[in-house]
Design a protein around this motif. Structure first.
Motif, PDB file in Angstrom:
ATOM      1  N   ASP A  93     -64.054  93.673  -3.993  1.00 69.06           N
ATOM      2  CA  ASP A  93     -63.069  92.625  -3.718  1.00 69.06           C
ATOM      3  C   ASP A  93     -61.740  93.000  -4.380  1.00 69.06           C
ATOM      4  O   ASP A  93     -61.556  92.768  -5.575  1.00 69.06           O
ATOM      5  N   ASN A 147     -56.188  82.700  -6.139  1.00 63.89           N
ATOM      6  CA  ASN A 147     -56.747  81.355  -5.989  1.00 63.89           C
ATOM      7  C   ASN A 147     -57.484  81.207  -4.654  1.00 63.89           C
ATOM      8  O   ASN A 147     -58.388  80.389  -4.521  1.00 63.89           O
ATOM      9  N   THR A 148     -57.087  81.981  -3.675  1.00 61.86           N
ATOM     10  CA  THR A 148     -57.691  81.904  -2.347  1.00 61.86           C
ATOM     11  C   THR A 148     -58.899  82.829  -2.229  1.00 61.86           C
ATOM     12  O   THR A 148     -59.902  82.475  -1.616  1.00 61.86           O
ATOM     13  N   LEU A 149     -58.819  84.035  -2.844  1.00 57.79           N
ATOM     14  CA  LEU A 149     -59.824  85.077  -2.577  1.00 57.79           C
ATOM     15  C   LEU A 149     -60.649  85.505  -3.782  1.00 57.79           C
ATOM     16  O   LEU A 149     -61.658  86.188  -3.614  1.00 57.79           O
ATOM     17  N   ASN A 150     -60.222  85.174  -4.996  1.00 59.62           N
ATOM     18  CA  ASN A 150     -61.003  85.473  -6.208  1.00 59.62           C
ATOM     19  C   ASN A 150     -61.429  86.949  -6.300  1.00 59.62           C
ATOM     20  O   ASN A 150     -62.600  87.267  -6.441  1.00 59.62           O
ATOM     21  N   PRO A 163     -68.843  76.006  -8.684  1.00 61.33           N
ATOM     22  CA  PRO A 163     -68.927  77.367  -8.154  1.00 61.33           C
ATOM     23  C   PRO A 163     -70.376  77.846  -8.095  1.00 61.33           C
ATOM     24  O   PRO A 163     -71.143  77.666  -9.045  1.00 61.33           O
ATOM     25  N   THR A 180     -66.666  84.258  -0.928  1.00 59.86           N
ATOM     26  CA  THR A 180     -67.007  83.617  -2.202  1.00 59.86           C
ATOM     27  C   THR A 180     -66.172  84.170  -3.348  1.00 59.86           C
ATOM     28  O   THR A 180     -65.980  83.495  -4.348  1.00 59.86           O
ATOM     29  N   GLY A 181     -65.681  85.408  -3.189  1.00 62.13           N
ATOM     30  CA  GLY A 181     -64.990  86.053  -4.292  1.00 62.13           C
ATOM     31  C   GLY A 181     -65.965  86.543  -5.342  1.00 62.13           C
ATOM     32  O   GLY A 181     -67.184  86.454  -5.167  1.00 62.13           O
ATOM     33  N   VAL A 182     -65.402  87.057  -6.437  1.00 60.30           N
ATOM     34  CA  VAL A 182     -66.220  87.723  -7.452  1.00 60.30           C
ATOM     35  C   VAL A 182     -67.105  86.749  -8.214  1.00 60.30           C
ATOM     36  O   VAL A 182     -68.262  87.047  -8.513  1.00 60.30           O
ATOM     37  N   ASN A 183     -66.584  85.584  -8.566  1.00 63.17           N
ATOM     38  CA  ASN A 183     -67.421  84.619  -9.298  1.00 63.17           C
ATOM     39  C   ASN A 183     -67.351  83.219  -8.677  1.00 63.17           C
ATOM     40  O   ASN A 183     -67.365  82.220  -9.390  1.00 63.17           O
ATOM     41  N   GLY A 184     -67.329  83.196  -7.362  1.00 64.07           N
ATOM     42  CA  GLY A 184     -67.438  81.917  -6.652  1.00 64.07           C
ATOM     43  C   GLY A 184     -66.199  81.052  -6.696  1.00 64.07           C
ATOM     44  O   GLY A 184     -66.248  79.887  -6.316  1.00 64.07           O
ATOM     45  N   ALA A 185     -65.066  81.603  -7.125  1.00 61.66           N
ATOM     46  CA  ALA A 185     -63.843  80.795  -7.222  1.00 61.66           C
ATOM     47  C   ALA A 185     -62.924  80.990  -6.019  1.00 61.66           C
ATOM     48  O   ALA A 185     -61.821  80.448  -6.004  1.00 61.66           O
ATOM     49  N   ALA A 186     -63.347  81.742  -5.001  1.00 63.05           N
ATOM     50  CA  ALA A 186     -62.510  81.843  -3.796  1.00 63.05           C
ATOM     51  C   ALA A 186     -62.447  80.484  -3.116  1.00 63.05           C
ATOM     52  O   ALA A 186     -63.327  79.639  -3.308  1.00 63.05           O
TER      53      ALA A 186
END
Lengths: 308, 308
Positions: A134, A243-246, B76, B156-162
Motif C-alpha cells: 500500500d 485519511n482515505t487510503l491508509n 477499525p 482497508t489500508g494497512v491498519n483498517g483506517a482507510a
C-alpha cells in the motif's frame, strides 16, 4: 538462455527507455531509443519491436525467453482495452490501441499502464516502497504526478484518472488557474512551476524553483515562506490521501524533491498535522530511490503480476 | 432447504441487526437483537450464535445450509487477523478476536469488516452503487463515516483506517477541533454536529441540524450560508477523493442527507468545481438507497466474495 526474463518500456515524449529484468526486478540490460513523433507517432511500435529484438539477440536469447512485456505510456491508460488516451506529446489519437499493436509486433503478451502509475509500481516493488503493498507516489516535477498502489496493484479508477494527485484541490478559494481548467490544484503550488507561482504572489520573481530554494538558503524571507507554503499544501494533500487510503508509505520523487530536507522536514510535520492519528501510526514519508529507472521496473512488475 | 444462503450481522452500540440473504443479495429474513454491553461485551458472540440458530430453525434449515457469515462491527477491523479495535461503545478490548470466536460459536466461516465499510459494500452491491465496482460512500450522521470500494472490494489500508472520510481535513487553518484530535476535519463541518458548529460560528444557535435546515427554508440568511458552506466542504472532500480514486459513484447517505436537494444540488456543483475533468466525466453523486439494511447486505456480500 537460462531463466526467463521480463521486458519493459517507458515511453516518453523524447525517449523510450527499455529494459530486460529478472522476475525479481533486477535490471539485466537497459537502453533507450529516441521517440519518433512524426506521422502521429505511428512508427513507435515498430521501432520498439525492432530494438527489443536486436537487444534480445545481443544476449543470445529470443522472444521465447521473455515472459511478457510491461509498458508505461503518457496519458490515461485503459489496461483492459489496452488503449492510451490523451498522449498528445506523442501524437497518438485518443484510444490508441497500444497493447494490441505491440502484441502483434513483438509476438508476446503486453500489458500497459499510465507512466506515472508504472513509476509508482516500480518504487513500491524495488524502491522506497520496499515491497509494502500500500504505497502512494507523488512526483514533483514541472507538474505533479502520482500513482496509488493498493495491495500491490495500481488503482486505475473507472477511466484511468485515479492517482491524479496533482489535481487535488488544495486552495479551494482564490487559487491559481491550472492547465486542467480547475483552480487551486496541488500542481499550481507544489510543482517547479507552482513554486515560482507562489514566489510571484510574494511580489518577487525567480527564473525557476531551484533559484527560490537557493534564495531561501541565503535567508530570503519570501522564499522561505514559499517553501513552507509548498510543504503545507503538499502535506495537506498527502494527509488527505492517507485519511482515505491508509497507506504504509508515501514516496516523494521528482526534481523538486531533490531539494531534500529543507522541503521534506516541514512536509513531515504538515503530514502529521493533517493525518488521522491511526493512519499516521503506520505511515512513513520516503524519498523516491529509483530515479529514471522507476518506470521500467514498474512496467516489468506489471508484466510479472499480470502473467502469474 | 433449497438454495444455500448467506448470513449477516451488523453489530451496533444498541442493537445487532441480523439477516439471511440469497447469494444475489435479496433478504430472506431479517431481525435484530439488543446489544448486551455488560461484562465488556463478552456475551455478544453467544447471543448472536443462539439467535442465528433459532432463526435458522424457524426456516427449517441448519448451519449446513449457510455458505458463510459476514459481520460488520464498529471500529477499525483487521480482516486478515479477524480482530476489531477501538469498539469502545461495545466494551471490547483492542484486538478483540471476533472472527475466531464467532467461527467457533457458529461453526461456520466468518468474515469481518468495519461497519461503515460493510454499508459501503451494501450500497455498491444492491443500492445506489448499482453494481459499479468503484464506489465511495459517505455517511452524514452525528459524525461522518465512509467506505471506499475499488474493483468490488473494500480498501482497508494497512491498519483498517482507510475510508476515514470524516477525518479528511477541509479547513486546514483555524478549523474546529475534532474528536480525533485534529482540526478542520470534514466531520466538524458536514455532520449534524458540524452544521450546528457552523451556525454557531455565524453567531446563531440551533438545537440540531434539522432546525438549521428549517430556518434556511424560512429564509434565514445565516442558515442558508451554513448549508452552502457544508456543501462546499463536502464537495471539496468528495472532489479530492475522486481525483485520487476516479470512482463511478459517490453515494451520500445518513440522516443529514435526508435534507435532500437543498444540500445535494449545491453539493453537485461544488463536486464539479473540485474534480479533475476526466474523473468528473464518469462520476455521479447518488443518494443512498438501502437505509439501515446497507450493513447486513454489505456483510452478506463480504461473506459471498470471500468464499468464492
Amino acid at each position: 538462455m537460462g531463466e526467463k526474463r521480463l521486458g519493459a518500456c517507458d515511453i516518453g515524449g523524447t525517449s523510450i527507455k527499455m529494459a530486460f529484468l529478472t522476475t525479481e526486478g533486477d535490471i539485466i540490460r537497459k537502453w533507450s531509443i529516441p521517440t519518433d513523433r512524426s506521422e502521429g507517432g505511428l512508427n513507435i511500435v515498430s521501432h520498439i519491436a525492432r530494438s527489443f529484438n536486436e537487444e534480445l539477440e545481443q544476449d543470445g536469447v529470443t522472444a521465447a525467453d521473455v515472459i511478457a512485456v510491461g509498458v508505461g505510456a503518457p496519458g490515461p491508460a485503459d489496461p483492459v482495452e489496452g488503449t492510451i488516451s490523451g498522449a498528445v506529446n506523442i501524437g497518438w489519437e485518443n484510444g490508441y490501441p497500444l497493447k494490441k499493436l505491440l502484441e502483434e509486433a513483438l509476438e508476446l503478451p503486453v500489458f500497459i499502464e499510465n507512466d506515472a502509475n508504472c513509476a509508482a509500481l516500480g518504487e513500491m516493488w524495488r524502491g522506497a516502497g520496499n515491497g509494502a503493498g500500500d504505497v502512494v507516489c507523488v512526483t514533483l516535477g514541472t507538474g505533479v504526478g502520482g500513482g496509488v498502489v493498493s495491495k500491490g496493484m495500481i488503482i486505475t479508477g473507472v477511466n484511468g484518472a485515479a492517482g491524479e494527485i496533482g489535481h487535488i484541490t488544495v486552495v479551494p478559494e482564490n487559487g491559481f488557474l491550472c492547465n486542467c481548467g480547475k483552480k487551486g490544484c496541488l500542481e499550481t503550488v507544489a510543482s517547479a512551476t507552482g513554486i515560482v507561482n507562489l514566489y510571484k504572489a510574494e511580489g518577487k520573481d525567480a527564473p525557476d524553483a531551484r533559484t527560490v530554494f537557493e534564495r531561501a538558503a541565503e535567508g530570503d524571507a519570501a522564499a522561505k515562506r514559499v517553501i513552507d507554503r509548498c510543504a503545507f499544501y503538499l502535506g495537506l494533500a498527502i494527509g488527505n490521501i492517507a485519511n482515505t487510503l491508509n497507506p504504509a508509505k508515501v514516496v516523494v520523487g521528482g526534481g523538486v524533491s531533490e531539494a531534500g530536507d529543507v522541503l521534506l522536514a516541514p512536509l513531515e510535520q504538515y503530514v502529521r498535522q493533517f493525518t488521522f492519528p491511526r493512519a499516521m501510526d503506520v505511515l512513513s514519508i520516503e524519498k523516491a530511490k529509483l530515479g529514471n529507472d522507476a518506470g521500467v521496473i514498474g512496467a516489468a512488475y506489471l508484466a510479472k503480476v499480470m502473467t502469474v
